[in-house]
Each structure stands twice: as structure tokens, then as C-alpha cells.
Motif scaffolding. Sequence first.
Motif, PDB file in Angstrom:
ATOM      1  N   LEU A  25     -18.123  71.064 -10.888  1.00 31.46           N
ATOM      2  CA  LEU A  25     -18.835  70.741 -12.115  1.00 31.46           C
ATOM      3  C   LEU A  25     -17.818  70.294 -13.160  1.00 31.46           C
ATOM      4  O   LEU A  25     -16.807  70.951 -13.368  1.00 31.46           O
ATOM      5  N   GLU A  26     -18.098  69.164 -13.809  1.00 26.19           N
ATOM      6  CA  GLU A  26     -17.241  68.636 -14.866  1.00 26.19           C
ATOM      7  C   GLU A  26     -18.081  68.325 -16.094  1.00 26.19           C
ATOM      8  O   GLU A  26     -19.277  68.029 -15.977  1.00 26.19           O
ATOM      9  N   LYS A  27     -17.466  68.382 -17.258  1.00 28.06           N
ATOM     10  CA  LYS A  27     -18.151  67.935 -18.467  1.00 28.06           C
ATOM     11  C   LYS A  27     -18.577  66.480 -18.286  1.00 28.06           C
ATOM     12  O   LYS A  27     -17.811  65.656 -17.801  1.00 28.06           O
ATOM     13  N   LEU A  28     -19.801  66.187 -18.650  1.00 27.16           N
ATOM     14  CA  LEU A  28     -20.284  64.819 -18.536  1.00 27.16           C
ATOM     15  C   LEU A  28     -19.389  63.863 -19.313  1.00 27.16           C
ATOM     16  O   LEU A  28     -19.160  64.043 -20.508  1.00 27.16           O
ATOM     17  N   ASP A  29     -18.899  62.851 -18.627  1.00 23.87           N
ATOM     18  CA  ASP A  29     -18.049  61.813 -19.223  1.00 23.87           C
ATOM     19  C   ASP A  29     -18.628  60.463 -18.809  1.00 23.87           C
ATOM     20  O   ASP A  29     -18.413  60.009 -17.669  1.00 23.87           O
ATOM     21  N   LEU A  69     -26.706  58.563 -21.694  1.00 23.71           N
ATOM     22  CA  LEU A  69     -25.566  59.376 -21.262  1.00 23.71           C
ATOM     23  C   LEU A  69     -24.658  59.723 -22.440  1.00 23.71           C
ATOM     24  O   LEU A  69     -24.184  60.866 -22.565  1.00 23.71           O
ATOM     25  N   GLN A  70     -24.393  58.758 -23.303  1.00 26.58           N
ATOM     26  CA  GLN A  70     -23.522  58.991 -24.458  1.00 26.58           C
ATOM     27  C   GLN A  70     -24.100  60.074 -25.360  1.00 26.58           C
ATOM     28  O   GLN A  70     -23.387  60.957 -25.841  1.00 26.58           O
ATOM     29  N   GLY A  71     -25.392  60.018 -25.607  1.00 28.76           N
ATOM     30  CA  GLY A  71     -26.028  61.046 -26.422  1.00 28.76           C
ATOM     31  C   GLY A  71     -25.943  62.411 -25.780  1.00 28.76           C
ATOM     32  O   GLY A  71     -25.687  63.420 -26.456  1.00 28.76           O
ATOM     33  N   ASN A  72     -26.137  62.473 -24.467  1.00 33.34           N
ATOM     34  CA  ASN A  72     -26.041  63.744 -23.758  1.00 33.34           C
ATOM     35  C   ASN A  72     -24.631  64.319 -23.835  1.00 33.34           C
ATOM     36  O   ASN A  72     -24.439  65.520 -24.053  1.00 33.34           O
ATOM     37  N   ALA A  73     -23.637  63.461 -23.651  1.00 35.47           N
ATOM     38  CA  ALA A  73     -22.251  63.921 -23.622  1.00 35.47           C
ATOM     39  C   ALA A  73     -21.802  64.452 -24.974  1.00 35.47           C
ATOM     40  O   ALA A  73     -20.915  65.311 -25.050  1.00 35.47           O
ATOM     41  N   PRO A  78     -28.553  70.776 -25.297  1.00 39.67           N
ATOM     42  CA  PRO A  78     -28.045  71.068 -23.966  1.00 39.67           C
ATOM     43  C   PRO A  78     -26.566  70.681 -23.791  1.00 39.67           C
ATOM     44  O   PRO A  78     -26.097  69.711 -24.379  1.00 39.67           O
ATOM     45  N   LEU A  79     -25.897  71.442 -22.944  1.00 40.42           N
ATOM     46  CA  LEU A  79     -24.502  71.213 -22.586  1.00 40.42           C
ATOM     47  C   LEU A  79     -24.495  70.627 -21.172  1.00 40.42           C
ATOM     48  O   LEU A  79     -24.804  71.323 -20.200  1.00 40.42           O
ATOM     49  N   TYR A  80     -24.136  69.357 -21.066  1.00 42.25           N
ATOM     50  CA  TYR A  80     -24.285  68.624 -19.806  1.00 42.25           C
ATOM     51  C   TYR A  80     -23.057  68.744 -18.905  1.00 42.25           C
ATOM     52  O   TYR A  80     -21.924  68.554 -19.335  1.00 42.25           O
ATOM     53  N   PHE A  81     -23.342  69.022 -17.634  1.00 48.37           N
ATOM     54  CA  PHE A  81     -22.330  69.018 -16.580  1.00 48.37           C
ATOM     55  C   PHE A  81     -22.683  67.941 -15.559  1.00 48.37           C
ATOM     56  O   PHE A  81     -23.848  67.770 -15.198  1.00 48.37           O
ATOM     57  N   THR A  82     -21.660  67.246 -15.073  1.00 54.13           N
ATOM     58  CA  THR A  82     -21.821  66.319 -13.957  1.00 54.13           C
ATOM     59  C   THR A  82     -21.449  67.050 -12.671  1.00 54.13           C
ATOM     60  O   THR A  82     -20.490  67.821 -12.639  1.00 54.13           O
ATOM     61  N   HIS A 111     -32.701  70.348 -17.426  1.00 55.17           N
ATOM     62  CA  HIS A 111     -32.373  68.918 -17.388  1.00 55.17           C
ATOM     63  C   HIS A 111     -31.709  68.557 -16.060  1.00 55.17           C
ATOM     64  O   HIS A 111     -30.689  67.853 -16.029  1.00 55.17           O
ATOM     65  N   ILE A 112     -32.285  69.048 -14.980  1.00 55.50           N
ATOM     66  CA  ILE A 112     -31.701  68.826 -13.655  1.00 55.50           C
ATOM     67  C   ILE A 112     -32.082  67.441 -13.151  1.00 55.50           C
ATOM     68  O   ILE A 112     -33.260  67.097 -13.059  1.00 55.50           O
TER      69      ILE A 112
END
Length: 223
Positions: A25-29, A69-73, A78-82, A111-112
Motif C-alpha cells: 500500500l502506498e499513498k496515492l500519487d 485522482l488529484q483531489g483524492n490525493a 478520506p485518506l487514499y492508498f494505492t 472508497h474501494i
Amino acid sequence: MTDALNWKPAATPKAESIDGRFIRLEKLDPARHGDDLWEVLQGPGSDPVLWDYLPYGPFNERAAFDSWLQGNAAGHDPLYFTVIDRASGQAQGMLTLMSIVPDHGRIEIGHIAFGAAMQRSPKSTEAVYLLGKLSFELGNRRLEWKCNNANARSKRAAERLGFQSEGVFRKHLVVKDHNRDTAWYSITDDEWPQVATGFERWLSAENQQDGGQVRTLEACRKG
């Protein structure tokens, strides 16, 4: 189990990398993950019903997807993970920690959005396990899962993963111009040790063979 009389607020999660056996799992980038996520979530081989019960999507244009994606990151709740497939290095999905309430020790997985390669695989199960483990290590008392009551696939997943049904909030939300009755599920801190042991048994090399699972997740939870 936490003692409410000596309660201390939970720590706030950070989107730091977490390594599992099958995934990382990584922080959404968006810059690093965007191409893969566009392919697995919107490409020709993507799940045709992925967006049916999500409050956004599908995205017909890449620019709109990238903006999403930019808004999510940029957000923290919510705290997004990739989800990164460790074998290939491909980003294959996303999920979040959300509804984060440290003062009461409450947090939710939501948000799966998993690509087809993750569905019905150890990778999807491990993603939920890793965020559940993090949630309780941070001191939370309660891990939640909520979905549209019409979303049979999500409800089956919650039950398989060890979440307990808590009923339905009728006329809870309006999503995409439709009523949403919301099904609520949870795992509490006193239930987590048994649930976690079940995850670990199911994900083990002894249980995951070339032909698939030896024992079901439900069986692994029972001992």
C-alpha cells in the motif's frame, strides 16, 4: 478490548507505505500511479459494474479521471492508498481510511476501487487486512464498513472479511439521484484478534497454493 473509563484518543493515520505478502500500500500519487489506475479501472478489461455503487464515475475522459485522482490525493479524510501488486509493480486499485474520528476511536475502510486482477484474489483480502491492522494499531475501538444495501457484492465481502452486520439506515443518502439505504458493518477491537488471526492463516504460504486457497477465510477464522 479498550476500557472506556481510561480512554485515550486514537492516533491519526498517515498514508505511509505498508508492505504485505502480495501487495504494497502506498499513498496515492497521481503522477506515479495514474497511468496504471486509468488502465485497470477504466480500460477495456476493467470491471463493468465497478462504478455502479460509488458516488462518482465512470470517467469517459482521462482529464476528468486525473482531476479526480488529484483531489483524492490532496485529502486526509478520506485518506487514499494505492494498491501495488508486488509481483508486477502495477498499481491495481485504491481504497481509503475515512470517517476518521480519533476522539472516539472510530474509523472506516471505504472508497474501494479494485481492478479486475485484484478481485477474488489474495491481493484484495490483504489490502483490507493491512488497513484493518493499521487501524487497530493506532488505537481505534471500531472499524466500519458501509455500503448501499442493494450492493450484494459488497455485503458478501464484508461478511466474508469478518465484519458484523449492524442493520440498515433507511433513506440514508441520495447518490447519483437515487435513494441509498446504507448497510452498516463493523469489527470492534475485542473482535479483531480472532479476525486478524484468520486473515494471517488465510494469507499464509501454507494456505495459498498454486491451485488456490486450501481453507476458506471463514474456516481460518474459526481455528
